[in-house]
Design a protein around this motif. Structure first.
Motif, short mmCIF file in Angstrom:
data_model
loop_
_atom_site.label_atom_id
_atom_site.label_comp_id
_atom_site.label_asym_id
_atom_site.label_seq_id
_atom_site.Cartn_x
_atom_site.Cartn_y
_atom_site.Cartn_z
N ARG A 67 18.90 69.75 21.77
CA ARG A 67 18.53 70.05 20.37
C ARG A 67 19.01 71.50 19.95
N ARG A 68 19.04 72.31 20.70
CA ARG A 68 19.64 73.74 20.40
C ARG A 68 20.97 73.58 20.03
N LEU A 69 21.73 73.09 21.07
CA LEU A 69 23.41 72.80 20.69
C LEU A 69 23.50 72.11 19.61
N ALA A 70 22.90 71.01 19.08
CA ALA A 70 22.99 70.31 17.97
C ALA A 70 22.73 71.16 16.60
N LEU A 71 21.58 72.16 16.65
CA LEU A 71 21.47 72.90 15.57
C LEU A 71 22.40 74.06 15.79
N GLN A 72 23.09 74.63 16.70
CA GLN A 72 23.97 75.41 16.70
C GLN A 72 25.34 74.96 15.87
N ASP A 73 25.73 73.61 16.40
CA ASP A 73 26.93 73.05 15.81
C ASP A 73 26.64 72.55 14.43
N ALA A 74 25.54 72.50 13.69
CA ALA A 74 25.37 71.95 12.59
C ALA A 74 26.01 73.15 11.37
#
Length: 74
Positions: A67-74
């Motif tokens: 989830r943190r990675l997805a937020l960073q990539d958003a």
């Protein structure tokens, strides 16, 4: 990175301590993945997590890190 850099569970209830352990482990997974491309079991052991904690919480910690990675990539 040592576990103590991420959390201190000494004053938490049992449920809060589990949640904090998952978040802490997830943060180690995230940081190692970002800086090294992956996180190994040895990375988690070096961060201070026990084998029992890793076995018990790794899946939830992976979800948190993802989830943190997805937020960073958003």
């Amino acid at each position: 990175m040592a576990r103590n850099a991420y959390c201190n569970t000494s004053r938490l209830s049992a449920r809060e301590a589990v949640d904090a352990t998952i978040v802490c482990m997830g943060n180690v997974l995230f940081d190692a993945s970002v800086s090294n491309g992956a996180c190994t079991i040895q990375d988690l052991l070096n961060a201070g997590f026990t084998c029992a904690e890793i076995i018990e919480h790794i899946e939830d910690a992976r979800e948190y890190a993802a989830r943190r990675l997805a937020l960073q990539d958003a």
